[in-house]
Design a protein around this motif. Structure first.
Motif, mmCIF file in Angstrom:
data_model
loop_
_atom_site.group_PDB
_atom_site.id
_atom_site.type_symbol
_atom_site.label_atom_id
_atom_site.label_comp_id
_atom_site.label_asym_id
_atom_site.label_seq_id
_atom_site.Cartn_x
_atom_site.Cartn_y
_atom_site.Cartn_z
ATOM 1 N N THR A 122 54.484 0.331 -15.278
ATOM 2 C CA THR A 122 53.104 0.181 -14.840
ATOM 3 C C THR A 122 52.914 0.881 -13.500
ATOM 4 O O THR A 122 53.795 0.829 -12.627
ATOM 5 N N THR A 123 51.796 1.539 -13.342
ATOM 6 C CA THR A 123 51.458 2.252 -12.104
ATOM 7 C C THR A 123 50.279 1.569 -11.439
ATOM 8 O O THR A 123 49.254 1.344 -12.087
ATOM 9 N N ARG A 124 50.427 1.267 -10.162
ATOM 10 C CA ARG A 124 49.363 0.576 -9.427
ATOM 11 C C ARG A 124 49.032 1.366 -8.165
ATOM 12 O O ARG A 124 49.916 1.895 -7.495
ATOM 13 N N TYR A 125 47.743 1.395 -7.868
ATOM 14 C CA TYR A 125 47.253 2.126 -6.706
ATOM 15 C C TYR A 125 46.677 1.151 -5.686
ATOM 16 O O TYR A 125 46.035 0.156 -6.035
ATOM 17 N N TYR A 126 46.912 1.467 -4.421
ATOM 18 C CA TYR A 126 46.428 0.645 -3.316
ATOM 19 C C TYR A 126 45.807 1.535 -2.243
ATOM 20 O O TYR A 126 46.111 2.727 -2.155
ATOM 21 N N LEU A 127 44.978 0.921 -1.403
ATOM 22 C CA LEU A 127 44.538 1.545 -0.164
ATOM 23 C C LEU A 127 45.405 0.981 0.950
ATOM 24 O O LEU A 127 45.519 -0.243 1.093
ATOM 25 N N GLN A 128 46.025 1.855 1.724
ATOM 26 C CA GLN A 128 46.849 1.377 2.827
ATOM 27 C C GLN A 128 46.183 1.716 4.157
ATOM 28 O O GLN A 128 45.565 2.770 4.314
ATOM 29 N N ASP A 129 46.292 0.784 5.094
ATOM 30 C CA ASP A 129 45.749 0.935 6.448
ATOM 31 C C ASP A 129 44.247 1.183 6.435
ATOM 32 O O ASP A 129 43.737 2.009 7.198
ATOM 33 N N ALA A 130 43.512 0.454 5.613
ATOM 34 C CA ALA A 130 42.053 0.577 5.546
ATOM 35 C C ALA A 130 41.394 -0.622 6.220
ATOM 36 O O ALA A 130 41.949 -1.726 6.242
ATOM 37 N N VAL A 131 40.200 -0.389 6.765
ATOM 38 C CA VAL A 131 39.423 -1.452 7.402
ATOM 39 C C VAL A 131 37.966 -1.294 6.965
ATOM 40 O O VAL A 131 37.386 -0.213 7.106
ATOM 41 N N PHE A 132 37.392 -2.377 6.434
ATOM 42 C CA PHE A 132 35.999 -2.369 6.005
ATOM 43 C C PHE A 132 35.254 -3.515 6.675
ATOM 44 O O PHE A 132 35.838 -4.554 6.988
ATOM 45 N N LEU A 133 33.957 -3.314 6.858
ATOM 46 C CA LEU A 133 33.090 -4.377 7.344
ATOM 47 C C LEU A 133 32.103 -4.691 6.229
ATOM 48 O O LEU A 133 31.322 -3.833 5.821
ATOM 49 N N ALA A 134 32.175 -5.911 5.699
ATOM 50 C CA ALA A 134 31.298 -6.342 4.611
ATOM 51 C C ALA A 134 30.222 -7.253 5.173
ATOM 52 O O ALA A 134 30.516 -8.211 5.894
ATOM 53 N N ALA A 135 28.971 -6.950 4.847
ATOM 54 C CA ALA A 135 27.833 -7.775 5.239
ATOM 55 C C ALA A 135 27.280 -8.444 3.990
ATOM 56 O O ALA A 135 26.862 -7.761 3.046
ATOM 57 N N VAL A 136 27.290 -9.773 3.961
ATOM 58 C CA VAL A 136 26.826 -10.539 2.806
ATOM 59 C C VAL A 136 25.560 -11.276 3.214
ATOM 60 O O VAL A 136 25.569 -12.079 4.148
ATOM 61 N N GLY A 137 24.459 -10.986 2.516
ATOM 62 C CA GLY A 137 23.173 -11.582 2.858
ATOM 63 C C GLY A 137 22.740 -12.631 1.866
ATOM 64 O O GLY A 137 22.885 -12.457 0.652
ATOM 65 N N GLY A 138 22.194 -13.754 2.383
ATOM 66 C CA GLY A 138 21.711 -14.825 1.521
ATOM 67 C C GLY A 138 21.073 -15.918 2.349
ATOM 68 O O GLY A 138 20.776 -15.720 3.540
ATOM 69 N N SER A 139 20.866 -17.073 1.747
ATOM 70 C CA SER A 139 20.248 -18.182 2.465
ATOM 71 C C SER A 139 21.134 -18.628 3.619
ATOM 72 O O SER A 139 22.358 -18.598 3.519
ATOM 73 N N ARG A 140 20.488 -19.056 4.693
ATOM 74 C CA ARG A 140 21.241 -19.429 5.891
ATOM 75 C C ARG A 140 22.203 -20.579 5.622
ATOM 76 O O ARG A 140 23.342 -20.559 6.085
ATOM 77 N N GLU A 141 21.765 -21.592 4.894
ATOM 78 C CA GLU A 141 22.630 -22.735 4.626
ATOM 79 C C GLU A 141 23.865 -22.327 3.828
ATOM 80 O O GLU A 141 24.978 -22.763 4.107
ATOM 81 N N LEU A 142 23.674 -21.463 2.830
ATOM 82 C CA LEU A 142 24.810 -21.010 2.036
ATOM 83 C C LEU A 142 25.747 -20.156 2.879
ATOM 84 O O LEU A 142 26.972 -20.271 2.766
ATOM 85 N N MET A 143 25.188 -19.312 3.743
ATOM 86 C CA MET A 143 26.027 -18.466 4.592
ATOM 87 C C MET A 143 26.843 -19.313 5.570
ATOM 88 O O MET A 143 28.001 -19.010 5.851
ATOM 89 N N LYS A 144 26.244 -20.378 6.081
ATOM 90 C CA LYS A 144 26.987 -21.281 6.963
ATOM 91 C C LYS A 144 28.155 -21.918 6.214
ATOM 92 O O LYS A 144 29.270 -22.023 6.736
#
Length: 287
Positions: A122-144
Motif C-alpha cells: 500500500t502507498t500512502r501520501y502525506y503533507l509534511q511540515d505544513a501549517v493551515f489556519l482553518a476558520a469555522v463559522g456558525g452560531s456563537r453558542e455552538l462555536m463556544k
C-alpha cells in the motif's frame, strides 16, 4: 416598515462567531478520493476532515448524526504549504496466514484471498511540515461549545489520519466578522524556522547583510461560498462506517495579505508566538 432597533441588530450580529483552528504537525493527510491500496492527500484540509476533528473533540460516535455540524462554513488559509511525502507500506499477518479480501460477505465476514496472498503493498501520501489556519463559522453558542471541546477533547485528535497528531495550540479562540476578514486579520502561523527563512530570503533579495522583517505576506485561501466558481466533493453527510456519504460544496479561491507578526522598527513587539500551556512534544521541532 419599521427599521429594526440597534439592540436587535447587535443581537443578530452577535449570534454568529468564527472559531480559528491552527492545523499544524509533522504529518497531515487530507484525502477525498482515497481507496484501497493507494491513499492520497489533498493540498489543504478538507471539510470532512475538519468536521471529523470537531466531532471527535466533542465526543460524537461515528454513528451519530451531524445535523448541527453540517451547516458550518469553512475557510482555509495556507500559511505553510509543506511538501508531499510518499510512504511505502507492506502488510502481512504475523501468524503467517493469508490476507483477507477487501470485501465482506453478507454476514460481515472477510474471506481469505484466493489464491492466497501473504503480502499486501500500500502507498500512502502525506503533507509534511505544513501549517493551515482553518476558520469555522456558525452560531456563537455552538462555536463556544466546539472551542471548549477542542481544548479538552473527548477523543484523540488527528490531522486527517490517526497517525497524524497535531501540535499545540489547536484552537486560537473565537473571532468576530466574516471568514475572509478573520483569516485576513490573524497573524501568520507558520513555524519559527519557516518565518526566519522567509525573513533571511527577503534580506538576500534586497542585498542586505541582515534579515529583513516584512510587515505583511500574501497567503492563499479557500473560502466556502454558495456563489463560488469551484466545486469540492468533501462535505460530510454521515461518518457511519456502514453508510459513509458526502456531498458537494462551492468554494472560491483567492489571496490575502496578512500580518507577519515580525517586530517592526517603530514598535516594541517581540518576535514569536504565544506558547501553549503545558508540555508540547513538538516544541523542540520549531512548531
Amino acid at each position: 416598515m419599521t427599521p429594526p432597533s440597534t439592540s436587535s441588530q447587535g443581537a443578530q450580529s452577535n449570534s454568529q462567531a468564527v472559531l480559528l483552528l491552527r492545523l499544524a504537525g509533522p504529518l497531515q493527510a487530507w484525502g477525498s478520493r482515497s481507496a484501497f491500496n493507494r491513499r492520497e492527500t489533498n493540498a489543504e484540509p478538507t471539510k470532512s476532515g475538519v468536521i471529523g476533528l470537531l466531532a471527535a473533540a466533542a465526543g460524537r460516535a461515528r454513528e451519530e448524526p451531524l445535523d448541527e455540524l453540517l451547516p458550518l462554513r469553512l475557510g482555509i488559509r495556507v500559511d505553510q504549504p509543506g511538501t508531499l511525502l510518499r510512504d511505502y507500506h507492506t502488510v502481512s499477518d504475523y501468524r503467517g496466514r493469508a490476507l483477507p479480501q477487501a470485501g465482506v460477505s453478507a454476514k460481515g465476514l472477510q474471506r481469505p484471498t484466493s489464491p492466497p496472498k501473504h503480502t499486501h503493498v500500500t502507498t500512502r501520501y502525506y503533507l509534511q511540515d505544513a501549517v493551515f489556519l482553518a476558520a469555522v463559522g456558525g452560531s456563537r453558542e455552538l462555536m463556544k461549545t466546539l472551542d471548549h471541546a477542542v481544548r479538552a477533547p473527548a477523543f484523540p485528535l488527528a490531522l486527517g489520519r490517526r497517525s497524524c497528531p497535531p501540535t499545540q495550540p489547536i484552537s486560537l479562540g473565537l473571532r468576530e466578522g466574516s471568514l475572509e476578514d478573520v483569516l485576513g486579520d490573524e497573524p501568520w502561523q507558520a513555524s519559527r524556522r519557516a518565518r526566519e527563512q522567509y525573513a533571511a530570503q527577503c534580506g538576500r533579495e534586497r542585498d542586505l547583510d541582515r534579515p529583513l522583517y516584512p510587515a505583511r505576506i500574501d497567503r492563499s485561501v479557500t473560502i466556502e461560498d454558495p456563489e463560488g466558481d469551484d466545486v469540492l466533493h468533501d462535505s460530510p453527510v454521515s461518518f457511519d462506517p456502514y453508510a459513509r456519504s458526502f456531498t458537494s460544496r462551492r468554494v472560491r479561491h483567492g489571496w490575502l495579505s496578512i500580518p507577519t507578526g515580525f517586530p517592526q522598527p517603530d514598535t516594541n513587539v517581540t518576535d514569536g508566538q504565544d506558547e501553549a500551556a503545558g508540555h508540547d512534544p513538538f516544541a523542540l521541532l520549531g512548531w
